[in-house]
Design an enzyme around this catalytic site. Structure first.
Site, PDB file in Angstrom:
ATOM      1  N   GLU A 116      39.785  56.133  36.495  1.00  0.00           N
ATOM      2  CA  GLU A 116      39.338  55.599  35.198  1.00  0.00           C
ATOM      3  C   GLU A 116      38.842  54.180  35.390  1.00  0.00           C
ATOM      4  O   GLU A 116      39.206  53.516  36.358  1.00  0.00           O
ATOM      5  CB  GLU A 116      40.533  55.529  34.226  1.00  0.00           C
ATOM      6  N   LYS A 118      38.941  50.311  34.928  1.00  0.00           N
ATOM      7  CA  LYS A 118      39.988  49.336  34.634  1.00  0.00           C
ATOM      8  C   LYS A 118      39.413  48.334  33.651  1.00  0.00           C
ATOM      9  O   LYS A 118      38.602  47.480  34.005  1.00  0.00           O
ATOM     10  CB  LYS A 118      40.475  48.633  35.907  1.00  0.00           C
ATOM     11  N   ASP A 120      38.988  45.344  31.133  1.00  0.00           N
ATOM     12  CA  ASP A 120      39.494  43.974  31.183  1.00  0.00           C
ATOM     13  C   ASP A 120      39.833  43.490  29.777  1.00  0.00           C
ATOM     14  O   ASP A 120      39.118  42.701  29.180  1.00  0.00           O
ATOM     15  CB  ASP A 120      38.450  43.068  31.837  1.00  0.00           C
ATOM     16  N   TYR A 225      44.488  55.295  27.132  1.00  0.00           N
ATOM     17  CA  TYR A 225      44.600  55.944  28.435  1.00  0.00           C
ATOM     18  C   TYR A 225      45.958  56.565  28.717  1.00  0.00           C
ATOM     19  O   TYR A 225      46.130  57.178  29.757  1.00  0.00           O
ATOM     20  CB  TYR A 225      44.174  55.030  29.577  1.00  0.00           C
ATOM     21  N   LYS A 312      40.459  46.766  42.727  1.00  0.00           N
ATOM     22  CA  LYS A 312      39.787  45.634  42.089  1.00  0.00           C
ATOM     23  C   LYS A 312      38.417  45.391  42.722  1.00  0.00           C
ATOM     24  O   LYS A 312      38.303  45.326  43.939  1.00  0.00           O
ATOM     25  CB  LYS A 312      40.643  44.358  42.246  1.00  0.00           C
ATOM     26  N   CYS A 405      21.142   8.263  25.740  1.00  0.00           N
ATOM     27  CA  CYS A 405      20.654   9.631  25.655  1.00  0.00           C
ATOM     28  C   CYS A 405      19.548   9.846  26.690  1.00  0.00           C
ATOM     29  O   CYS A 405      18.612   9.050  26.759  1.00  0.00           O
ATOM     30  CB  CYS A 405      20.120   9.884  24.249  1.00  0.00           C
ATOM     31  N   CYS A 408      15.941  10.238  24.664  1.00  0.00           N
ATOM     32  CA  CYS A 408      15.259   9.166  23.921  1.00  0.00           C
ATOM     33  C   CYS A 408      15.709   7.775  24.341  1.00  0.00           C
ATOM     34  O   CYS A 408      15.129   6.786  23.907  1.00  0.00           O
ATOM     35  CB  CYS A 408      15.455   9.357  22.421  1.00  0.00           C
ATOM     36  N   CYS A 423      24.121  11.747  21.127  1.00  0.00           N
ATOM     37  CA  CYS A 423      23.035  10.815  20.881  1.00  0.00           C
ATOM     38  C   CYS A 423      23.059  10.468  19.404  1.00  0.00           C
ATOM     39  O   CYS A 423      23.123  11.352  18.554  1.00  0.00           O
ATOM     40  CB  CYS A 423      21.696  11.462  21.238  1.00  0.00           C
ATOM     41  N   CYS A 428      15.949  11.405  17.475  1.00  0.00           N
ATOM     42  CA  CYS A 428      15.846  11.866  18.866  1.00  0.00           C
ATOM     43  C   CYS A 428      15.053  13.172  18.909  1.00  0.00           C
ATOM     44  O   CYS A 428      15.361  14.114  18.179  1.00  0.00           O
ATOM     45  CB  CYS A 428      17.233  12.084  19.455  1.00  0.00           C
TER      46      CYS A 428
HETATM   47  S1  IVH Z   1      47.429  52.443  33.340  1.00  0.00           S
HETATM   48  C1  IVH Z   1      51.941  52.002  34.484  1.00  0.00           C
HETATM   49  N1  IVH Z   1      44.830  52.534  33.017  1.00  0.00           N
HETATM   50  O1  IVH Z   1      45.552  46.995  33.848  1.00  0.00           O
HETATM   51  C2  IVH Z   1      50.483  51.817  34.471  1.00  0.00           C
HETATM   52  N2  IVH Z   1      45.904  50.431  32.965  1.00  0.00           N
HETATM   53  O2  IVH Z   1      46.733  45.589  36.087  1.00  0.00           O
HETATM   54  C3  IVH Z   1      49.944  51.572  33.137  1.00  0.00           C
HETATM   55  N3  IVH Z   1      44.385  48.555  32.492  1.00  0.00           N
HETATM   56  O3  IVH Z   1      48.669  46.492  32.372  1.00  0.00           O
HETATM   57  C4  IVH Z   1      48.544  51.127  33.141  1.00  0.00           C
HETATM   58  N4  IVH Z   1      42.561  49.756  32.323  1.00  0.00           N
HETATM   59  O4  IVH Z   1      46.598  46.504  30.833  1.00  0.00           O
HETATM   60  C5  IVH Z   1      45.924  51.757  33.099  1.00  0.00           C
HETATM   61  N5  IVH Z   1      42.551  52.765  32.689  1.00  0.00           N
HETATM   62  C6  IVH Z   1      43.635  51.997  32.768  1.00  0.00           C
HETATM   63  C7  IVH Z   1      43.567  50.613  32.609  1.00  0.00           C
HETATM   64  C8  IVH Z   1      44.721  49.838  32.712  1.00  0.00           C
HETATM   65  C9  IVH Z   1      43.077  48.545  32.277  1.00  0.00           C
HETATM   66  C10 IVH Z   1      45.240  47.361  32.534  1.00  0.00           C
HETATM   67  C11 IVH Z   1      46.566  47.509  31.834  1.00  0.00           C
HETATM   68  C12 IVH Z   1      47.595  47.199  32.880  1.00  0.00           C
HETATM   69  C13 IVH Z   1      46.806  46.387  33.851  1.00  0.00           C
HETATM   70  C14 IVH Z   1      47.434  46.414  35.217  1.00  0.00           C
END
Ligand code: IVH
Length: 668
Positions: A116, A118, A120, A225, A312, A405, A408, A423, A428
């Site tokens: 999946e 990840k 942010d 998720y 990552k 500035c 000017c 300024c 200006c």
């Molecule tokens: S599963 C026990 N799935 O990443 C595991 N986490 O670095 C539960 N995160 O705390 C997390 N996308 O906030 C899972 N597709 C995804 C995710 C995900 C982002 C975050 C989540 C977690 C952190 C860990």
């Protein structure tokens, strides 16, 4: 009071209809009705709920707008700890993970994974009780989170009610899409507030803020998720979980079944390639053992589950050299330092500049010309210097903030407790359009027809280089040279400019665009000093003795009038005939013939604009309201008065013609 059963039925039907369309629009992205039709349903529900407030429940679609601020966030325990994930940074670390998994379950054969995105954002645990959103918690320390239920309710893509009344907990990520983030930062810049560094920080602020109306306005989304539940809710695999979540109406991000590790590598490569095109930020891919029974068997270490890992992506950052630090001047006169960098590629984009935000940031980083720095591209389009990694060999001088500035040459000042250099020259060129717009706009000098489009033309053609040029340079002939400027509109504009020469003193003071001097302050200054000359010569102490003026505003005025360019501007305005005088007999303490009276204005007045009349009534102690009610004392009716006049007559409110209000204002 009880309400008719038909109303209850209509409310229920509307809510379920609206919920269906919310899901189609916000989750599935395939609306069936137009926005206008949707609004109509919403308005109808709103009306019924207003008439029958006892029917309102927290999960009504109308409640997503957010409500009154609360005192603070309350803590609550998680049903099961929110764990974090172990990280892998390369292919080998993923292979090691896969080997540990196979050893753990005791197999030579491939273990199936789900991969999946990840996301942010911020992890959330959200409980549904009998199908209703019951409680949403932030991660907190993993065992105890903060209750942000009211904030989460404002997220349009998050279901408030589910069919079949299930009990379960969903976990996932709250995030701010890039588009919402960029819009937010743009607004903040316009309001001179600090930008958020990345969408994650912006989302974190929005989800924990006590005033949930703010959350509602920030465009957050929730992606699910994981699903914790018993009986029918319990899923045998992660793939089944993702399907079940989507079927219930939760948003899920891109995911894929990976029967072998090679499939996972292919998924990772495709996500890394598409990363920039996604609507939101991701920082990697999460690999999870698909089978729930195998997960059970693998269990967890003290920190992480053994059945999942986060791969990552390489950070979008690079190391390069600072070639120069240059100040640029924004539309508001704020000087922003920019680092000019030795060009370097970061995540497929060549970066040669980076913002340093303000002087405090330069000091915090300790950055100097010649240093080697680490530059990061996060959610923001603008790259950012995050740290100095090596100082220039011969130790250059610390960065010296300019005192003038760069555009000017006028003075650049930093207000006490502020990090921004500004300024102070009203003329200006960097802020000319904005200065002209403020000067001419309604409520200030009221020069009808001198709007943003015309201002752009006048400044681009070089006809107008400062505020005084409005009176010195604009003429019927010069206007005729502009695009789309007919004779009639040119004549109208000339008439408006002419009329503005006779504006009151406070308007001129307000129009100069002095920092922190708004309408009320300008009025107080006009009353206190009575002329531009006297105001210009006032000492800081005299300024501070004015109502509405504290030390900060006094300092701002003093700085403004000390600047030679501004004094010259005022001289030129005076020469153009803009030199109004005010009787300085103290009006604030003067007679208040309208003390305690409530007035309403309607129709067109002949001798004054609405704003002016309002100011005069307020100076005489009266209050001006927007609509007529039984507590209104007088309705002031000008030409072509309409429904307000009818209402006043119906309520028996005294109606005054313009001449009559003049008599009252004069104290007779
Ligand atoms: S599963 C026990 N799935 O990443 C595991 N986490 O670095 C539960 N995160 O705390 C997390 N996308 O906030 C899972 N597709 C995804 C995710 C995900 C982002 C975050 C989540 C977690 C952190 C860990």
């Amino acid at each position: 009071m009880s309400h008719l059963p038909e109303v209850t039925a209509e409310i229920a039907a509307l809510r379920s209809e609206i919920r269906r369309h919310e899901r189609l629009y916000y989750v599935d992205d395939r609306p069936e009705i137009t926005d206008a039709e949707f609004d109509r349903l919403m308005r109808r529900l709103q009306t019924l709920e207003n008439e029958h407030p006892e029917t309102i429940t927290p999960d009504s679609p109308t409640q997503r707008v957010g409500g009154e601020p609360r005192a603070g966030l309350v803590k609550a325990p998680h049903s099961a700890p929110l764990q974090s994930l172990d990280n892998a940074y390369n292919e080998q670390e993923l292979r090691d993970f896969d080997r540990r998994v196979r050893e753990g379950v005791g197999t030579e054969a491939a273990v199936a994974y789900v991969a999946e995105l990840k996301l942010d954002g911020l992890s959330m645990a959200i409980r549904y009780a009998s199908g209703r959103l019951h409680q949403g918690l932030t991660r907190g320390d993993g065992r105890v989170g903060e209750d942000v239920t009211a904030n989460l309710r404002t997220i349009r893509s998050l279901p408030l009610v589910l069919e079949g009344e299930p009990d379960f907990e969903v976990r996932g990520e709250v995030l701010m899409p890039r588009a919402a983030f960029q819009k937010l930062n743009q607004e903040r810049e316009e309001q001179e507030l600090e930008r958020f560094a990345n969408p994650r920080n912006a989302a974190a602020g929005a989800v924990r803020v006590l005033d949930t109306r703010i959350t509602a306005s920030r465009g957050l989304e929730f992606y699910a998720y994981s699903l914790l539940g018993a009986g029918e809710m319990a899923q045998p695999t992660q793939a089944a979980t993702m399907r079940a979540l989507a079927a219930m109406g939760f948003k899920t991000s891109r995911w894929q079944c990976c029967p072998s590790l090679d499939d996972a590598f292919a998924f990772i490569a495709s996500c890394e390639r598409d990363r920039e095109m996604l609507a939101y930020e991701i920082d990697g891919v999460v690999l999870k053992v698909n089978d729930m029974e195998l997960r059970q068997k693998l269990g967890s270490t003290s920190k992480f589950p053994r059945w999942a890992i986060a791969y990552k992506f390489a950070a979008r950052e690079a190391v390069t050299k600072v070639l120069d630090i240059v100040m640029s001047v924004g539309r508001t006169g704020a000087l922003t330092p920019t680092a000019w960098l030795e060009p370097v590629a970061i995540g497929g984009v060549t970066v040669s500049r980076s913002t340093l935000h303000n002087l405090d940031e330069i000091a915090r980083l300790g950055v100097r010309v010649g240093d080697t720095v680490r530059v990061e591209r996060s959610g923001d389009v603008i790259p950012k210097v995050v740290e100095v990694v090596a100082e220039a060999p011969r130790g250059p001088e610390p960065y010296q903030a300019p005192t003038s500035c760069p555009v000017c040459g006028s003075g650049a000042h930093r207000e006490p407790e502020e990090v921004v250099l500004r300024c102070v020259n009203a003329n200006c060129p960097a802020k000319l359009s904005q200065s002209l717009h403020h000067f001419a706009r309604r409520g200030v000098m009221n020069i009808g027809g001198l709007g943003p489009a015309l201002i752009e033309q006048l400044t681009n053609s070089g006809q107008v280089k400062d505020l005084a040029d409005i009176y010195e340079k604009i003429g019927a002939e010069s206007l005729a040279t502009l695009d789309r400027m007919g004779e009639k509109s040119a004549a109208n504009l000339m008439q408006e400019i002419e009329r503005s020469r006779h504006n009151e003193l406070w308007r001129v003071i307000y129009g100069l665009g002095i920092r922190m001097v708004g309408e009320r302050t300008a009025q107080a200054l006009a009353h206190q000093f009575g002329s531009l000359d006297r105001l210009m010569e006032a000492t800081e102490e005299e300024l501070e003795n004015t109502e509405e003026v504290g030390p900060k505003i006094a300092a701002s005025l003093h700085i403004f009038f000390e600047e030679a360019a501004n004094r010259e501007l005022i001289r030129r305005l005076q020469r153009a005939g803009i030199d109004p005088k005010v009787d300085t007999a103290p009006p604030l303490a003067g007679p208040q013939p309208l003390a305690g009276k409530k007035l309403v204005l309607t129709g067109t007045l002949e001798r004054h604009t609405r704003d002016e009349m309002k100011a005069r009534i307020e100076a005489a102690g009266g209050k001006v309201a927007g609509s007529v009610s039984s507590s209104t004392d007088y309705l002031v009716a000008g030409e072509a008065a309409g429904s307000k006049l009818d209402k006043a007559r119906a309520l028996g409110v005294t109606v005054l013609a313009e001449a009559a209000i003049e008599t009252l204002l004069a104290g007779n």
